[in-house]
Design an enzyme around this catalytic site. Structure first.
Site, PDB file in Angstrom:
ATOM      1  N   ARG A   1      13.127  47.448  48.073  1.00 42.97           N
ATOM      2  CA  ARG A   1      13.081  46.925  46.687  1.00 42.97           C
ATOM      3  C   ARG A   1      11.631  47.043  46.253  1.00 42.97           C
ATOM      4  O   ARG A   1      10.724  46.637  46.982  1.00 42.97           O
ATOM      5  CB  ARG A   1      13.551  45.473  46.690  1.00 42.97           C
ATOM      6  CG  ARG A   1      13.251  44.743  45.412  1.00 42.97           C
ATOM      7  CD  ARG A   1      13.675  43.300  45.472  1.00 42.97           C
ATOM      8  NE  ARG A   1      14.942  43.061  44.779  1.00 42.97           N
ATOM      9  CZ  ARG A   1      15.776  42.060  45.060  1.00 42.97           C
ATOM     10  NH1 ARG A   1      15.488  41.257  46.051  1.00 42.97           N
ATOM     11  NH2 ARG A   1      16.883  41.881  44.380  1.00 42.97           N
ATOM     12  N   THR A   2      11.392  47.608  45.064  1.00 42.36           N
ATOM     13  CA  THR A   2      10.034  47.658  44.518  1.00 42.36           C
ATOM     14  C   THR A   2       9.903  46.485  43.548  1.00 42.36           C
ATOM     15  O   THR A   2      10.712  46.345  42.622  1.00 42.36           O
ATOM     16  CB  THR A   2       9.805  48.988  43.771  1.00 42.36           C
ATOM     17  OG1 THR A   2       9.974  50.054  44.707  1.00 42.36           O
ATOM     18  CG2 THR A   2       8.392  49.059  43.195  1.00 42.36           C
TER      19      THR A   2
ATOM     20  N   GLU B   1       4.083  30.345  40.857  1.00 42.54           N
ATOM     21  CA  GLU B   1       3.870  29.606  39.599  1.00 42.54           C
ATOM     22  C   GLU B   1       2.957  28.410  39.844  1.00 42.54           C
ATOM     23  O   GLU B   1       2.920  27.824  40.909  1.00 42.54           O
ATOM     24  CB  GLU B   1       5.198  29.086  39.047  1.00 42.54           C
ATOM     25  CG  GLU B   1       6.200  30.147  38.674  1.00 42.54           C
ATOM     26  CD  GLU B   1       6.702  30.911  39.881  1.00 42.54           C
ATOM     27  OE1 GLU B   1       6.809  32.134  39.804  1.00 42.54           O
ATOM     28  OE2 GLU B   1       6.936  30.276  40.931  1.00 42.54           O
TER      29      GLU B   1
ATOM     30  N   SER C   1      11.953  38.895  41.241  1.00 40.06           N
ATOM     31  CA  SER C   1      12.811  40.094  41.282  1.00 40.06           C
ATOM     32  C   SER C   1      14.078  39.825  40.481  1.00 40.06           C
ATOM     33  O   SER C   1      14.141  38.884  39.707  1.00 40.06           O
ATOM     34  CB  SER C   1      13.186  40.391  42.751  1.00 40.06           C
ATOM     35  OG  SER C   1      14.091  39.390  43.218  1.00 40.06           O
TER      36      SER C   1
ATOM     37  N   SER D   1      14.480  38.817  50.642  1.00 39.83           N
ATOM     38  CA  SER D   1      13.938  38.116  51.818  1.00 39.83           C
ATOM     39  C   SER D   1      14.929  37.070  52.315  1.00 39.83           C
ATOM     40  O   SER D   1      15.476  36.305  51.553  1.00 39.83           O
ATOM     41  CB  SER D   1      12.588  37.464  51.505  1.00 39.83           C
ATOM     42  OG  SER D   1      12.569  36.945  50.214  1.00 39.83           O
TER      43      SER D   1
ATOM     44  N   HIS E   1       6.228  49.742  57.559  1.00 34.26           N
ATOM     45  CA  HIS E   1       7.322  49.232  56.717  1.00 34.26           C
ATOM     46  C   HIS E   1       8.325  50.317  56.369  1.00 34.26           C
ATOM     47  O   HIS E   1       8.907  50.304  55.296  1.00 34.26           O
ATOM     48  CB  HIS E   1       6.741  48.645  55.418  1.00 34.26           C
ATOM     49  CG  HIS E   1       5.974  47.375  55.658  1.00 34.26           C
ATOM     50  ND1 HIS E   1       5.516  46.559  54.663  1.00 34.26           N
ATOM     51  CD2 HIS E   1       5.581  46.794  56.813  1.00 34.26           C
ATOM     52  CE1 HIS E   1       4.881  45.525  55.184  1.00 34.26           C
ATOM     53  NE2 HIS E   1       4.902  45.655  56.486  1.00 34.26           N
TER      54      HIS E   1
ATOM     55  N   ASN F   1      11.955  27.832  49.330  1.00 37.14           N
ATOM     56  CA  ASN F   1      10.908  26.821  49.174  1.00 37.14           C
ATOM     57  C   ASN F   1      11.150  26.040  47.895  1.00 37.14           C
ATOM     58  O   ASN F   1      11.831  26.509  46.984  1.00 37.14           O
ATOM     59  CB  ASN F   1       9.534  27.494  49.103  1.00 37.14           C
ATOM     60  CG  ASN F   1       9.456  28.457  47.928  1.00 37.14           C
ATOM     61  OD1 ASN F   1       9.907  29.600  48.040  1.00 37.14           O
ATOM     62  ND2 ASN F   1       8.935  27.991  46.788  1.00 37.14           N
TER      63      ASN F   1
HETATM   64  N1  LIG Z   1       8.073  33.293  41.614  1.00 38.07           N
HETATM   65  C1  LIG Z   1       8.430  32.846  42.829  1.00 38.07           C
HETATM   66  N2  LIG Z   1       8.907  33.731  43.718  1.00 38.07           N
HETATM   67  C2  LIG Z   1       9.247  33.275  44.912  1.00 38.07           C
HETATM   68  N3  LIG Z   1       9.740  33.956  45.972  1.00 38.07           N
HETATM   69  C3  LIG Z   1       9.920  33.073  46.930  1.00 38.07           C
HETATM   70  I1  LIG Z   1      10.642  33.577  48.765  1.00 38.07           I
HETATM   71  N4  LIG Z   1       9.556  31.823  46.565  1.00 38.07           N
HETATM   72  C4  LIG Z   1       9.127  31.930  45.277  1.00 38.07           C
HETATM   73  C5  LIG Z   1       8.610  31.004  44.327  1.00 38.07           C
HETATM   74  O1  LIG Z   1       8.448  29.811  44.556  1.00 38.07           O
HETATM   75  N5  LIG Z   1       8.289  31.526  43.106  1.00 38.07           N
END
Ligand SMILES: Nc1nc2[nH]c(I)nc2c(=O)[nH]1
Length: 274
Positions: A95-96, A196, A215, A38, A70, A238
């Site tokens: 991607r799986t 999480e 991933s 992403s 998709h 993030n």
């Molecule tokens: N586990 C996890 N996967 C994510 N993928 C993305 I974009 N942000 C996060 C995240 O904060 N935690």
């Protein structure tokens, strides 16, 4: 051959997939493969000329898209390097994720297909959360090692693969020669699909993880087992839960990926052309 049948050898399916790709693209062998996570979607066009593209779902072993819209395409890209030499890059269309529950074989099928197609280098990219307040959304980070917190492995049987330097030091140096500012970090793969809890983010940080995602680690294990060199690059989209007082919003995550897109796609293109 069906990946879900335990008696099927997954490497046979990967060979069939590689033969399909060679036949459809007219490119006998691909030197390098990329998985675009992403935020990284725009990189393919920047790394070279698209020689061929094909629906990923038609390649043996790849899943039909869950949602019709998709439909993804897998592309063969011709990369011209400054010295005039040419490399063929395979940009995997899909991607799986482990959380889709389609089994670990499918999570790494693209990696094994790339190896069967001749790739000696694999670039894995992803979007992830940061356990560091200093690494804000939009920050690309080189992966220097990983914690596989999924309790799963793509390897079956007595495949005692060495995991020292799973993220190839020479490729990390090459990436830093393109952008010396690139920080390095340890990436923890969680099963997902939920993000999480703050306590899990704290745990990951205490265990030495700088980044959390869903991933990459399992794909890197499979790639190393196939003797490919691996470069992993994360895009922080993030701050992981609990690192900042605001709750996670998926829109904010997608927005950060979009904002950083042009810059990280250019970075990736420069790394691939090196
Ligand atoms: N586990 C996890 N996967 C994510 N993928 C993305 I974009 N942000 C996060 C995240 O904060 N935690």
């Amino acid at each position: 051959p069906d990946l879900d049948d335990p008696t099927t050898d997954p490497f046979d399916v990967a060979s069939a997939a590689a033969e399909h790709i060679a036949a459809k693209s007219g490119v006998a062998g691909h030197d390098i493969a990329l998985v675009l996570g992403s935020g990284w979607g725009g990189a393919a066009e920047l790394i070279g000329d698209v020689v061929a593209e094909m629906p990923t779902a038609e390649i043996p072993g790849f899943l039909k898209p869950a949602v019709e819209g998709h439909r993804s395409t897998t592309r063969s890209i011709r990369v011209e390097r400054p010295d005039g030499s040419v490399r063929h890059a395979l940009v995997l269309g899909s991607r799986t994720h482990l959380y889709e529950g389609m089994g670990v074989r499918r999570v790494v099928h693209g990696v094994r297909t790339a190896a069967a197609a001749g790739a000696e280098t694999l670039i894995l990219t992803n979007g992830c959360g940061s356990t560091h307040i200093g690494w804000r959304p939009g920050q690309p980070v080189l992966i220097k090692d990983h914690l596989n917190l999924t309790a799963r492995t793509p390897l079956e049987g007595a495949a005692f693969a060495d995991m020292t330097d799973v993220y190839t030091p020479g490729l990390r140096e090459l990436a830093r020669s393109v952008d010396p500012e690139l920080p390095e970090g340890v990436y923890a793969q969680f099963h997902g699909p939920q993000y999480e809890t703050p306590a899990e983010v704290k745990m990951a940080h205490l265990l030495g993880a700088d980044l959390v995602g869903m991933s990459t680690a399992l794909e890197a294990v499979a790639a190393r087992h196939c003797r490919m060199d691996v470069l992993g690059i994360s895009l922080v989209t993030n701050l992981a839960a609990g690192i900042s007082p605001e709750p996670l919003s998926h829109e904010e995550v997608l927005e950060a990926g979009k904002q950083a897109g042009p810059r990280i796609s250019d970075l990736l293109a420069r790394i691939v052309a090196k």
